[in-house]
Design a protein around this motif. Structure first.
Motif, PDB file in Angstrom:
ATOM      1  N   THR A  94       0.833  -1.193   0.000  1.00  0.00           N
ATOM      2  CA  THR A  94       0.000   0.000   0.000  1.00  0.00           C
ATOM      3  C   THR A  94       0.869   1.244   0.000  1.00  0.00           C
ATOM      4  O   THR A  94       1.832   1.350   0.748  1.00  0.00           O
ATOM      5  CB  THR A  94      -0.907   0.015   1.245  1.00  0.00           C
ATOM      6  OG1 THR A  94      -1.706  -1.174   1.241  1.00  0.00           O
ATOM      7  CG2 THR A  94      -1.808   1.228   1.240  1.00  0.00           C
ATOM      8  N   ASP A 213      -5.697   0.403 -10.984  1.00  0.00           N
ATOM      9  CA  ASP A 213      -6.017   0.799  -9.612  1.00  0.00           C
ATOM     10  C   ASP A 213      -4.788   1.127  -8.774  1.00  0.00           C
ATOM     11  O   ASP A 213      -4.766   2.136  -8.057  1.00  0.00           O
ATOM     12  CB  ASP A 213      -6.828  -0.297  -8.923  1.00  0.00           C
ATOM     13  CG  ASP A 213      -8.249  -0.395  -9.469  1.00  0.00           C
ATOM     14  OD1 ASP A 213      -8.657   0.537 -10.184  1.00  0.00           O
ATOM     15  OD2 ASP A 213      -8.924  -1.388  -9.181  1.00  0.00           O
ATOM     16  N   ARG A 217      -3.989   4.832  -7.350  1.00  0.00           N
ATOM     17  CA  ARG A 217      -3.899   5.148  -5.919  1.00  0.00           C
ATOM     18  C   ARG A 217      -2.568   5.823  -5.593  1.00  0.00           C
ATOM     19  O   ARG A 217      -2.517   6.757  -4.781  1.00  0.00           O
ATOM     20  CB  ARG A 217      -4.075   3.869  -5.093  1.00  0.00           C
ATOM     21  CG  ARG A 217      -5.513   3.377  -5.032  1.00  0.00           C
ATOM     22  CD  ARG A 217      -5.684   2.332  -3.947  1.00  0.00           C
ATOM     23  NE  ARG A 217      -4.966   1.102  -4.247  1.00  0.00           N
ATOM     24  CZ  ARG A 217      -5.494   0.080  -4.909  1.00  0.00           C
ATOM     25  NH1 ARG A 217      -6.751   0.138  -5.354  1.00  0.00           N
ATOM     26  NH2 ARG A 217      -4.783  -1.018  -5.131  1.00  0.00           N
ATOM     27  N   ASP A 220      -2.838   9.357  -6.734  1.00  0.00           N
ATOM     28  CA  ASP A 220      -3.700  10.159  -5.861  1.00  0.00           C
ATOM     29  C   ASP A 220      -2.958  10.689  -4.643  1.00  0.00           C
ATOM     30  O   ASP A 220      -3.327  11.735  -4.099  1.00  0.00           O
ATOM     31  CB  ASP A 220      -4.909   9.342  -5.408  1.00  0.00           C
ATOM     32  CG  ASP A 220      -5.949   9.168  -6.512  1.00  0.00           C
ATOM     33  OD1 ASP A 220      -5.852   9.880  -7.538  1.00  0.00           O
ATOM     34  OD2 ASP A 220      -6.845   8.313  -6.347  1.00  0.00           O
TER      35      ASP A 220
END
Length: 301
Positions: A94, A213, A217, A220
């Motif tokens: 992540t 995706d 992310r 972002d």
């Protein structure tokens, strides 16, 4: 950086396949596996001083179509799909912060250069690719001897509200929802044969099933809906390589004031402004290519 399962590896669509066929045999695609896992696709051709081409959000190396064979006549050209875009794999884990977001896109490209072009390299980057190019120059693990920034991110904290909203809505999701006709109305391609082909390619890349995706992310984290976007403005004085800034007069993503301020802060820079929007290299290749070739071929020192 983890690789993608073979069954999920993306493949070139019909628009990109047609463009790649025209580039062959002067420029050929290849997948390069990295020491930490994962792979980046590179379009490579020519011999001579190395030039790295980096695209913007949602695009791919193939969007440099109009430049690849021209530059390959005098240079070794490496156009890379940024991590998570085109046929390149995304990193694992992540991404929680903007610094991690920058590493998501930059570290694999840096590792690729250490394999393929560890000596001096000139870097040409558009938008997100410009931020990656700037970061490569600042990290200095691979010697960047020239830097070309086309409407590049990373030079300062501003981005228009319209662009922030577009990115937050998800260009890939919008492309799939709107379809090719409505997408072309929202993002009109340049009114030339090349512009029409690049417009069709952009839609093909953006509308990929399943989207992008992980890369979205990571992006972002760099571009919040409110507040400053990620930038290295305070470090621009550390860039010692010559820098060519190319900016569109009708830019609607990154204000031209960013380029003007960067020009004041960079020790060795020149700014060229032209009648174009956010992508001068697509809209005005007849102006950008001569500027690019002149800059790359001017002796250093």
């Amino acid at each position: 950086m983890k690789g993608f399962p073979q069954a999920q590896a993306p493949s070139a669509g019909p628009q990109e396949s047609s463009l790649l066929a025209q580039l062959a045999p002067a420029v050929k695609p290849a997948m390069h596996w990295l020491p930490d896992g994962g792979a980046l696709r590179v379009l490579q051709g020519g011999q001579g001083p190395a030039v790295l081409l980096l695209h913007g959000r949602g695009a791919a190396a193939s969007t440099w179509f109009a430049y690849l064979t021209a530059l390959a006549r005098t240079h070794r050209v490496l156009a890379v799909d940024l991590p998570g875009f085109g046929m390149s794999s995304s990193g694992g884990g992540t991404v929680r912060s903007a610094e991690e977001g920058v590493r998501f896109f930059t570290a694999p490209v840096e590792a690729l250069l250490e394999q393929l072009a560890p000596g001096p390299v000139s870097v040409v980057g558009h938008s997100l690719g410009g931020l990656v190019g700037l970061e490569l120059a600042l990290r200095a693990r691979v010697p960047v001897e020239r830097l070309v920034l086309l409407d590049a991110m990373g030079l300062g904290p501003e981005m228009t509200r319209k662009a922030r909203a577009f990115f937050r809505a998800g260009p890939e999701r919008l492309a799939r929802s709107l379809g090719p006709w409505a997408w072309a109305r929202m993002r009109p391609p340049a009114p030339t044969p090349l512009g029409q082909r690049l417009g069709a390619l952009e839609y093909e890349l953006m509308s990929i099933p399943g989207g992008r995706d992980e890369a979205a992310r990571a992006f972002d984290t760099l571009v919040p809906l409110l507040g400053p976007v990620f930038h290295r403005q305070e470090k621009l004085a550390q860039v010692t390589a010559p820098v060519l800034l190319i900016w569109g007069e009708r830019e609607d993503v990154l204000p031209a004031s960013l380029a003007e301020e960067a020009l004041r802060r960079l020790p060795n820079a020149r700014l060229v402004r032209m009648d174009a929007g956010h992508s001068p290299h697509h809209e005005r290749p007849e102006r950008v290519l001569p500027e690019l070739k002149s800059f790359l071929e001017t002796p250093l020192g």
